[in-house]
Each structure stands twice: as C-alpha cells, then as structure tokens.
Design a protein around this motif. Sequence first.
Motif, mmCIF file in Angstrom:
data_model
loop_
_atom_site.group_PDB
_atom_site.id
_atom_site.type_symbol
_atom_site.label_atom_id
_atom_site.label_comp_id
_atom_site.label_asym_id
_atom_site.label_seq_id
_atom_site.Cartn_x
_atom_site.Cartn_y
_atom_site.Cartn_z
ATOM 1 N N ASN A 6 20.851 -62.367 -2.291
ATOM 2 C CA ASN A 6 21.291 -61.250 -1.460
ATOM 3 C C ASN A 6 22.201 -60.296 -2.218
ATOM 4 O O ASN A 6 22.726 -59.347 -1.649
ATOM 5 C CB ASN A 6 22.022 -61.796 -0.231
ATOM 6 N N ALA A 41 28.067 -71.325 -2.061
ATOM 7 C CA ALA A 41 27.736 -70.396 -0.975
ATOM 8 C C ALA A 41 28.751 -70.505 0.160
ATOM 9 O O ALA A 41 29.089 -69.511 0.807
ATOM 10 C CB ALA A 41 26.324 -70.663 -0.456
ATOM 11 N N GLN A 94 23.606 -65.933 -3.146
ATOM 12 C CA GLN A 94 23.201 -66.236 -1.773
ATOM 13 C C GLN A 94 24.220 -65.694 -0.769
ATOM 14 O O GLN A 94 23.866 -65.084 0.236
ATOM 15 C CB GLN A 94 23.056 -67.754 -1.610
ATOM 16 N N ALA A 95 25.515 -65.946 -1.069
ATOM 17 C CA ALA A 95 26.572 -65.637 -0.096
ATOM 18 C C ALA A 95 27.191 -64.248 -0.310
ATOM 19 O O ALA A 95 28.164 -63.913 0.361
ATOM 20 C CB ALA A 95 27.655 -66.707 -0.145
ATOM 21 N N ARG A 96 26.655 -63.456 -1.226
ATOM 22 C CA ARG A 96 27.235 -62.142 -1.567
ATOM 23 C C ARG A 96 28.707 -62.263 -1.924
ATOM 24 O O ARG A 96 29.582 -61.671 -1.262
ATOM 25 C CB ARG A 96 27.078 -61.154 -0.414
ATOM 26 N N ASP A 97 28.953 -63.027 -2.953
ATOM 27 C CA ASP A 97 30.312 -63.324 -3.397
ATOM 28 C C ASP A 97 30.329 -63.090 -4.905
ATOM 29 O O ASP A 97 29.329 -63.352 -5.593
ATOM 30 C CB ASP A 97 30.593 -64.801 -3.049
#
Lengths: 237, 237
Positions: free
Chosen positions: B2, B100, B139-142
């Motif tokens: 993502n 995530a 995945q977690a936009r971090d």
Amino acid sequence: MNLILLAPDDLVTPGLARVRNPRRLRHLNEVHRARPGDRLTVGVEGGGIGHGELLSLDAHEARFALDALDQASPPPLPVHLVLALPRPRMLARTLEHVTALGVKELTLLNTRRVEKSYWQSPELTADKIHAHLVLGLEQARDTAMPKVTLAKGFRPFVEDELPGLLDDRRGLFAHPGMPTECPRGIHEPTLLLVGPEGGFIPWEVERLQAAGCQGIHLGPRILRVETAVTALLARLF
Amino acid sequence: MNLILLAPDDLVTPGLARVRNPRRLRHLNEVHRARPGDRLTVGVEGGGIGHGELLSLDAHEARFALDALDQASPPPLPVHLVLALPRPRMLARTLEHVTALGVKELTLLNTRRVEKSYWQSPELTADKIHAHLVLGLEQARDTAMPKVTLAKGFRPFVEDELPGLLDDRRGLFAHPGMPTECPRGIHEPTLLLVGPEGGFIPWEVERLQAAGCQGIHLGPRILRVETAVTALLARLF
C-alpha cells in the motif's frame, strides 16, 4: 499438532481406534515420529479428549488403545464470522488461524473486490477446507468442527440470510475509516464481517449498515486479512 | 503493498526519486502493473508519506516525481517485543505481521525449546529480515523501520539486558497456565516476551518472574506463535 483428531468412524470400540487416513499416518510418522507405546493426546470429532497409547503403526494403519476421552474442548468464540473470500493461500492460513481461535461458524462471502478467480480455487473444495479446519483444531486441542458455508452472491446473502443471522446476534463489520473503534472484551453473540483486500465498496457498506450492522475500525494501519481477522477476534472476545 | 517505501538514497532531489532495487522494480511491474503517469503512495524510510507520479519504469530503474511527503506514519505500538526465535517460515510471516501492527523494537531470543538449527537459517541474515520488515511497513503504510536484535543466550539476556529494559517498561510474558489473563487496552510502555512452540521451561519462567515480569495467558487454546503474537498485541494495545 497438539491433538490427534479421530473421525467418528476411526473408533472400532470405545477403547480402540484405528487410523487409516494417509495424511494422519504421515503426520504420526514424520512429525510425531511416534513409536508403539507412545501416549498421545487424542480426541474424537465432536466428542471428548483424552489420552491414547499407540499400539502399532505401519504404512497403512495406526492403532490406539484409548483412555476415557472425558475432557471437554475449550469454549468456542460466540461469533459467526463472515469473511470476504481471500486469495487461496491467505484463505488456507486464515482457516487455520480462526479455527484455532475458536470460530465455529464461518461464511465465505463474495464482494465486489473479491477476484472472481478465487471462487475456482482448489482450496475451496470441501476436502481442502476440511484439512485446514482439522489442522486448526489439532493446534488448539479442540474437537468441535467449524461449519463453513459459501455465499457466492453479496446481495442474496444480505437480503435473504443476514436478517435471520442478526435476530440473535450483534452485527459488526470491520472497515477502515469507520468512526467507531473495535470494542474490547464483549461476550454477546456477534456476527463479524471482514472485507477483502481493498475493503468493501461504498454500496456494500451502505447495505450492511441498512441491515443493522455497525462499522468498526482497528486503527489507521492497513492490515492483511489474516492479521486483521486474528486481531479483531482477539480484541472483541 | 500500500506504500512504495523509498530508501533515503533513492532520493535524487527532494522532488525526484530513482528506484533501482530489483525486488521493488519487479513488484512495481508485476503486482502494481504500474505505468508512467500512475500516482502511487510513497514514503521515505524514517520520513514522511505522500504521493509520487511514476515518470518512467524499465528493467533497471523507476523514476518518480514526488509531491510533498508531509503525512506522518501511523503511531507505533508502545512495546518492545521479545520473541523466542520461531522456525524460519514462521519467523518470516511473524516479522511481517508484527511490523504491520506497529512493533518497532524486536528481540529474537534463544530459549531451551528453540531448535538450535533455527539460528543457522538464511532467514536470519540482515537482508532477509530487512525484506520482511519492508513488506510489513509497505502493508501498513509506515516508514519507521523496526530495530531487530538477536539474543543468542537466554541467561545473558535476562541478566544483562532485561533489567535495563524494565527500567521504564512493564514486563509481561505470555505462557499457558499463568493465573493472570492478558490485560486489555493498556497504553503504558511494555516489554512483552513470547515463548517458543512448547513454551518456556519452568526455569525460564522462574528467571522471568524473578526479573520482575508478570506471566499472562490468552486462554485455554494452544496457538501457533504467529497467531498468538498478533492476538496478544491486539488485546494489549
């Protein structure tokens, strides 16, 4: 595998079991490296749990002398889980996670963002699904087989089945951006819907809300379905 | 994925990035099926998040024109996770799950029931670990990279490192049969230890308790490490 899960017809008498399933025989040989005389935890599908002594093991059959199988399975989660059909590999792992966590009612649902090809996957055959459920039960020392149903149409599910399911359950659906945080430690019977990668489409969110389901979120992080489902179940119950 | 996570040296200027990492190029091609003109969410390791327009993409290089990368990563979990080294495939997935979920400090610990061979796994090389952390962040936009350390001795970890870590953290270890249920919705800085398949041995439990850690359980079900860790983090925070 923390439990050898026997099928009802593996029982010759209440005190003697005979296992001929190739997967279980392979598992006993290769993972347990079981030898005659070994005492293993066994349970019967839908029944009790206890110990069994391995009497013999060869390529075709294992025989167990069973003690009283008088221990109960751990309690189930009070949830009917409705999961937008994930991609096949994710489905396999998710079935094992949710079965180990104690889900007993699972509906695999079609939504707009479920790829059509997923419904043709060999992972959806009854045998494959059963094998993953058994792995989850054996992991968690549980004998109560979950019931899995396929709902290949979103609209028929929401219109014809959801109202009845919500008669005696609180309806929740997990969706990023909903205003309500996932509740913690609830004990009431719950129907939990989890969308696909990419989420429900706005029309689906509206239909679920119109049916009486409440949208909840797990925070700002976008999680894979298998992570999100485990996190939701652990937080809710 | 993502988020396209750029390494700091992918930035040519604050407004232009050049990606040459083969895995990311393959991912852009095969998963995103990205075309010049596409706008994707991008972030810089340790920095901000925003959008980038793909200018060009070939087998060797992708070029992005970047907007202001002025969005922050989602908040981290207030936890230092200490995980008995799981078997390699489980490690890979667990690294992605916990990253995530927002874990930023992770120690992989040796305990008696960790198989010695796991410490020789290629999954433990810095490159492999980094790749899984990147997948979890994407995945977690971090953009905040977790710090992973290896503690190959239980006793040196407990005697030399644990006391300092507990100076400003509540110490918890998850172990079946402990009298206290896993707490819910705590917000204080926490050190959480999770044992291997088969659990900590009694001597290890005593050492952790003597160091000031409290044993907690997740209920009667025996869960795989990757399921248990996700469930613990979701219930605690």
